[in-house]
Design a protein around this motif. Structure first.
Motif, PDB file in Angstrom:
ATOM      1  N   MET A 213     -10.912 -12.879  -4.452  1.00 55.62           N
ATOM      2  CA  MET A 213     -10.833 -11.488  -3.993  1.00 55.62           C
ATOM      3  C   MET A 213      -9.525 -11.284  -3.244  1.00 55.62           C
ATOM      4  N   ASN A 214      -9.324 -10.071  -2.735  1.00 55.17           N
ATOM      5  CA  ASN A 214      -8.109  -9.726  -1.971  1.00 55.17           C
ATOM      6  C   ASN A 214      -6.842  -9.917  -2.806  1.00 55.17           C
ATOM      7  N   ALA A 215      -6.913  -9.537  -4.061  1.00 55.07           N
ATOM      8  CA  ALA A 215      -5.746  -9.613  -4.935  1.00 55.07           C
ATOM      9  C   ALA A 215      -5.885  -8.529  -5.997  1.00 55.07           C
ATOM     10  N   GLY A 216      -4.759  -8.113  -6.552  1.00 52.47           N
ATOM     11  CA  GLY A 216      -4.791  -7.108  -7.606  1.00 52.47           C
ATOM     12  C   GLY A 216      -3.408  -6.534  -7.868  1.00 52.47           C
ATOM     13  N   TRP A 217      -3.367  -5.490  -8.682  1.00 49.68           N
ATOM     14  CA  TRP A 217      -2.094  -4.840  -8.971  1.00 49.68           C
ATOM     15  C   TRP A 217      -2.348  -3.397  -9.379  1.00 49.68           C
ATOM     16  N   LYS A 218      -1.313  -2.575  -9.249  1.00 47.41           N
ATOM     17  CA  LYS A 218      -1.382  -1.207  -9.730  1.00 47.41           C
ATOM     18  C   LYS A 218      -0.050  -0.844 -10.375  1.00 47.41           C
ATOM     19  N   PRO A 219      -0.090   0.016 -11.390  1.00 47.86           N
ATOM     20  CA  PRO A 219       1.146   0.335 -12.117  1.00 47.86           C
ATOM     21  C   PRO A 219       2.024   1.322 -11.349  1.00 47.86           C
ATOM     22  N   ILE A 220       3.303   1.231 -11.587  1.00 43.44           N
ATOM     23  CA  ILE A 220       4.276   2.198 -11.081  1.00 43.44           C
ATOM     24  C   ILE A 220       5.390   2.276 -12.120  1.00 43.44           C
ATOM     25  N   TYR A 221       5.929   3.469 -12.309  1.00 44.78           N
ATOM     26  CA  TYR A 221       6.880   3.677 -13.401  1.00 44.78           C
ATOM     27  C   TYR A 221       8.189   4.267 -12.888  1.00 44.78           C
ATOM     28  N   ASP A 222       9.262   3.930 -13.580  1.00 40.56           N
ATOM     29  CA  ASP A 222      10.544   4.605 -13.426  1.00 40.56           C
ATOM     30  C   ASP A 222      10.853   5.300 -14.744  1.00 40.56           C
ATOM     31  N   LEU A 223      11.070   6.618 -14.683  1.00 41.25           N
ATOM     32  CA  LEU A 223      11.438   7.393 -15.867  1.00 41.25           C
ATOM     33  C   LEU A 223      12.883   7.847 -15.692  1.00 41.25           C
ATOM     34  N   ILE A 232      14.037   9.257 -23.002  1.00 44.01           N
ATOM     35  CA  ILE A 232      13.692   8.755 -21.662  1.00 44.01           C
ATOM     36  C   ILE A 232      13.423   7.254 -21.729  1.00 44.01           C
ATOM     37  N   GLN A 233      13.997   6.536 -20.768  1.00 50.47           N
ATOM     38  CA  GLN A 233      13.745   5.108 -20.635  1.00 50.47           C
ATOM     39  C   GLN A 233      12.650   4.908 -19.597  1.00 50.47           C
ATOM     40  N   LEU A 234      11.576   4.286 -20.021  1.00 45.44           N
ATOM     41  CA  LEU A 234      10.444   4.039 -19.128  1.00 45.44           C
ATOM     42  C   LEU A 234      10.428   2.568 -18.720  1.00 45.44           C
ATOM     43  N   SER A 235      10.479   2.341 -17.420  1.00 42.78           N
ATOM     44  CA  SER A 235      10.338   0.984 -16.878  1.00 42.78           C
ATOM     45  C   SER A 235       8.925   0.840 -16.330  1.00 42.78           C
ATOM     46  N   TYR A 236       8.153  -0.002 -16.989  1.00 43.60           N
ATOM     47  CA  TYR A 236       6.767  -0.253 -16.595  1.00 43.60           C
ATOM     48  C   TYR A 236       6.791  -1.373 -15.567  1.00 43.60           C
ATOM     49  N   LYS A 237       6.339  -1.084 -14.348  1.00 38.98           N
ATOM     50  CA  LYS A 237       6.344  -2.072 -13.277  1.00 38.98           C
ATOM     51  C   LYS A 237       4.949  -2.196 -12.672  1.00 38.98           C
ATOM     52  N   ALA A 238       4.799  -3.233 -11.883  1.00 36.65           N
ATOM     53  CA  ALA A 238       3.503  -3.457 -11.224  1.00 36.65           C
ATOM     54  C   ALA A 238       3.741  -3.817  -9.769  1.00 36.65           C
ATOM     55  N   GLU A 239       2.944  -3.222  -8.906  1.00 40.38           N
ATOM     56  CA  GLU A 239       2.918  -3.624  -7.499  1.00 40.38           C
ATOM     57  C   GLU A 239       1.789  -4.644  -7.333  1.00 40.38           C
ATOM     58  N   VAL A 240       2.173  -5.901  -7.221  1.00 42.94           N
ATOM     59  CA  VAL A 240       1.212  -7.004  -7.139  1.00 42.94           C
ATOM     60  C   VAL A 240       1.026  -7.394  -5.676  1.00 42.94           C
ATOM     61  N   TYR A 241      -0.202  -7.600  -5.269  1.00 46.62           N
ATOM     62  CA  TYR A 241      -0.477  -8.020  -3.898  1.00 46.62           C
ATOM     63  C   TYR A 241      -1.544  -9.106  -3.903  1.00 46.62           C
ATOM     64  N   GLN A 242      -1.524  -9.932  -2.893  1.00 47.64           N
ATOM     65  CA  GLN A 242      -2.603 -10.903  -2.712  1.00 47.64           C
ATOM     66  C   GLN A 242      -2.625 -11.343  -1.266  1.00 47.64           C
ATOM     67  N   ASN A 243      -3.826 -11.523  -0.756  1.00 40.29           N
ATOM     68  CA  ASN A 243      -4.039 -11.998   0.606  1.00 40.29           C
ATOM     69  C   ASN A 243      -5.189 -12.999   0.584  1.00 40.29           C
ATOM     70  N   THR A 244      -5.012 -14.013  -0.266  1.00 40.33           N
ATOM     71  CA  THR A 244      -6.068 -14.998  -0.481  1.00 40.33           C
ATOM     72  C   THR A 244      -5.968 -16.179   0.473  1.00 40.33           C
ATOM     73  N   GLY A 245      -4.871 -16.242   1.236  1.00 42.81           N
ATOM     74  CA  GLY A 245      -4.681 -17.377   2.132  1.00 42.81           C
ATOM     75  C   GLY A 245      -3.843 -18.481   1.535  1.00 42.81           C
ATOM     76  N   ILE A 246      -3.548 -18.405   0.239  1.00 39.82           N
ATOM     77  CA  ILE A 246      -2.748 -19.414  -0.453  1.00 39.82           C
ATOM     78  C   ILE A 246      -1.563 -18.723  -1.114  1.00 39.82           C
ATOM     79  N   ASP A 247      -0.348 -19.180  -0.837  1.00 38.08           N
ATOM     80  CA  ASP A 247       0.823 -18.640  -1.515  1.00 38.08           C
ATOM     81  C   ASP A 247       0.839 -19.102  -2.970  1.00 38.08           C
ATOM     82  N   TRP A 248       1.169 -18.187  -3.863  1.00 35.87           N
ATOM     83  CA  TRP A 248       1.338 -18.550  -5.281  1.00 35.87           C
ATOM     84  C   TRP A 248       2.817 -18.826  -5.495  1.00 35.87           C
TER      85      TRP A 248
END
Length: 535
Positions: A213-223, A232-248
């Motif tokens: 738990m305490n991890a996930g991502w959501k999309p964000i775009y640059d047009l 139009i050039q679309l850059s598909y990006k993701a805001e990734v977060y995690q707070n699991t206690g272990i660095d990846w």
């Protein structure tokens, strides 16, 4: 399913194993982590303890597998309250910085105290100048010394005060950052106990899979659009977060549009009853039964402006590669996965980290759109064609036009149409004006009714040196009462929606051309009644 219990004291005969995170599949909510380890197994029964894992683990999701001639006899999960996570390198660096700043502050304070003491000593000895036997020359020399030395001391004290202020400010920031980094420090660890049996000694490869738990991502775009003729050039990006206690650290990342927290069971319809309504009596007794009404989901939709043609092919220039060039897209039955082949590091601090997913060139048709009743500016609209084939999710989009940030919009992937319209900003070189036609807007009496007429003139001028297409939206009221009659009298060349009252013109304006549109309608209603306009 693994059993779970709290760890209290170390158990003899256990073999501690350090595993490494190999890959992580990040869902919109939660993530699946894969740990690997190579372990020497002696002949007979062995208890392995894979330690230093996240306490955010969903123990029911745990799977353990091994390659080698052995048998996994049992798998258990436990929390170790006696062994906390090792101190992160970043925390050690911050602590070293705090120690260094403390030393610098102490040193500057000592130097400042020495200077202050010297100043006091000099001031205390000024009375020597008043003693007998001191010549005028000696007095002048002493005054010059006092003046020079006291100036040096006070300027030095001022410099030291500024240093102290700077060091203390830096120290406070460092301590604040250390508090943030220490959120996961001194917390218990999660451990997996695996009992195995082997006939002979072997080296086995173990793999642990589990959901955290305490991890996930959501999309964000640059047009991005270079001009009003380029795709139009679309850059598909993701805001990734995690707070699991272990660095990846340097792990292979896969982003999945799936959501493991969402139920996979099809809902069943219960009987839906209708009954007569009986008013509640004053005694408070109930004579009617309530029935649960089915919830109808409301669909979020975007008003689209239909645009016309106007395209030009642009010569492609080779650009530097980003992580988006190394993304592999895999579509499964229930989700789309974006495999990023370049290893990534995501620290466990809950802060969003931007990951490039994929870059797309979208077929685009441009148009101008305006609603003069609400805003007299024209807006440059871009209509994106076949956007749905790029596996987009709903999310925020940053818009850039001609190299300038224009603003933000919301890309609604729930749109069921095959085109998606976005606004690129105001086009000030299309001048629009809307005026009421005074001698036309008036009231007339017809027997027991009043007929009120309205007229508007919309003027458009294209000050550009190129032809533009523009869509003008107006409206007439829609009657909600059979005693009120609305009649459209003039809207030449427009398309009218009788249900919504929307009146739409699609025009082409040549360079420097001025054009006018006219909207006229009437509203008839009973003489002794009043009408109101509203939503």
């Amino acid at each position: 399913m693994a059993n779970s219990f709290a760890f209290k004291t170390p158990i003899d005969g256990e073999k501690a194993i350090k595993s490494k995170i190999k890959e992580v599949t990040i869902f919109l909510n939660r993530a699946q982590v894969t740990n690997v380890a190579k372990v020497y197994i002696a002949a007979g029964k062995t208890k392995l303890v894979f330690e230093g894992l996240s306490t955010k683990m969903a123990k029911q999701s745990l799977q353990v597998s091994a390659k080698g001639n052995l048998t996994i006899m049992s798998v258990k999960h436990r929390i170790n309250y006696l062994k906390s996570f090792s101190k992160a390198r970043r925390i050690k660096q911050l602590e070293d910085s705090i120690e260094y700043l403390d030393d610098r502050i102490a040193k500057v304070n000592i130097e400042k105290e020495v200077l202050t003491s010297e100043e006091k000593m000099i001031l205390a000895n000024k009375k020597m100048g008043g003693q007998k036997g001191v010549t005028a020359q000696e007095l002048a020399e002493m005054a010059a010394f006092y003046r020079k030395r006291l100036s040096e001391i006070r300027f030095a004290v001022l410099r030291h005060s500024k240093k102290l202020k700077k060091y203390r400010k830096h120290l406070n920031k460092t301590k604040y950052q250390l508090r943030i980094e220490n959120k996961n420090a001194n917390k218990p660890t999660s451990e997996i106990m695996v009992t195995v049996s082997a006939k002979t000694a072997i080296n086995a490869d173990f793999e642990l899979n589990y959901i955290v738990m305490n991890a996930g991502w959501k999309p964000i775009y640059d047009l991005r659009a270079k001009n009003a003729n380029s795709p139009i050039q679309l850059s598909y990006k993701a805001e990734v977060y995690q707070n699991t206690g272990i660095d990846w650290k340097n792990v292979n990342i896969t982003l999945s549009t799936g959501n493991p927290t969402q139920s996979g069971y099809k809902p069943n319809l219960a009987p839906w009853y209708v009954n007569l309504y009986y008013p509640r009596p004053s005694s408070g007794a109930f004579y009617n039964k309530r029935s649960a009404a089915q919830k109808v989901p409301s669909n979020y939709s975007l008003d689209e402006v239909v645009v016309t043609k106007g395209r030009r092919k642009l010569a492609k220039k080779e650009e530097s590669k980003t992580i988006a060039n190394f993304t592999k897209v895999v579509e499964s039955t229930f989700a789309t996965k974006f495999g990023i082949s370049i290893p990534y590091s995501i620290p466990s601090n809950g802060q969003p980290q931007l990951v490039d997913v994929k870059n797309h060139t979208l077929k685009t048709i441009y148009n101008r759109g305006a609603v003069p009743k609400l805003d007299k500016d024209a807006f440059l609209m871009a209509q994106l064609i076949d956007w749905e084939k790029f596996n987009l999710l709903s999310g925020k989009a940053n818009i850039y036009f001609e190299g300038t940030f224009v603003g933000e919009t919301y890309l609604n992937a729930q749109n069921t149409k095959d085109t998606l319209s976005i606004s690129l900003g105001r086009d000030k070189r299309i001048i629009i004006d809307r005026k009421e036609i005074k001698n036309y807007s008036k009231k007339k009496f017809f027997g027991s009714n009043i007929k009120q007429t309205f007229g508007y003139e919309i003027t458009m001028r294209n000050t550009k040196n190129e032809q533009v297409n523009i869509t003008i939206e107006e409206q007439i009221p829609v009657s909600k009462n059979n005693k009120i009659t609305v009649e459209l009298l003039e809207a030449k060349g427009a398309k009218v929606d009788a249900n919504t009252g929307k009146v739409v013109w699609k025009l082409t304006l040549n360079p420097k051309q001025t054009s006018k549109l006219y909207l006229k309608y009437s509203v008839k209603y009973p003489k002794k009644k009043r009408i109101i306009f509203g939503n």
